[in-house]
Design a protein around this motif. Structure first.
Motif: not given
Length: 82
Positions: A13-42
């Motif tokens: 399993v470790l020798a197999q190639s790892r799946p490619r991560v989509p390029t916009g995944l980090h930006a999308e996660a940060v955007r969603r995380g910020n939205r969740v934090l704003r909603r919680r604060a509100l």
């Protein structure tokens, strides 16, 4: 499954190639995380505001009604010695 078989499976399993991560995944996660934090604060602000409003309403009601005071007597005591 014994230890050697488990080790072989883990190595395979470790020798197999790892799946490619989509390029916009980090930006999308940060955007969603910020939205969740704003909603919680509100929500937190709204709950504090509701708590403050309830405390003010209770204070106003208690000062107007005075639930701790003894109600006035409905009957008068008998008059003696007239």
């Amino acid at each position: 499954m014994n230890t050697t078989e488990r080790d072989r499976v883990v190595r395979r399993v470790l020798a197999q190639s790892r799946p490619r991560v989509p390029t916009g995944l980090h930006a999308e996660a940060v955007r969603r995380g910020n939205r969740v934090l704003r909603r919680r604060a509100l929500l937190r602000r709204a709950l504090w505001l509701a708590l403050f409003a309830a405390a003010v309403a209770f204070t106003v009601w208690a000062s107007a009604v005075r639930p701790w005071a003894q109600p006035p007597s409905q009957t008068t005591p008998p008059v003696r010695g007239w």
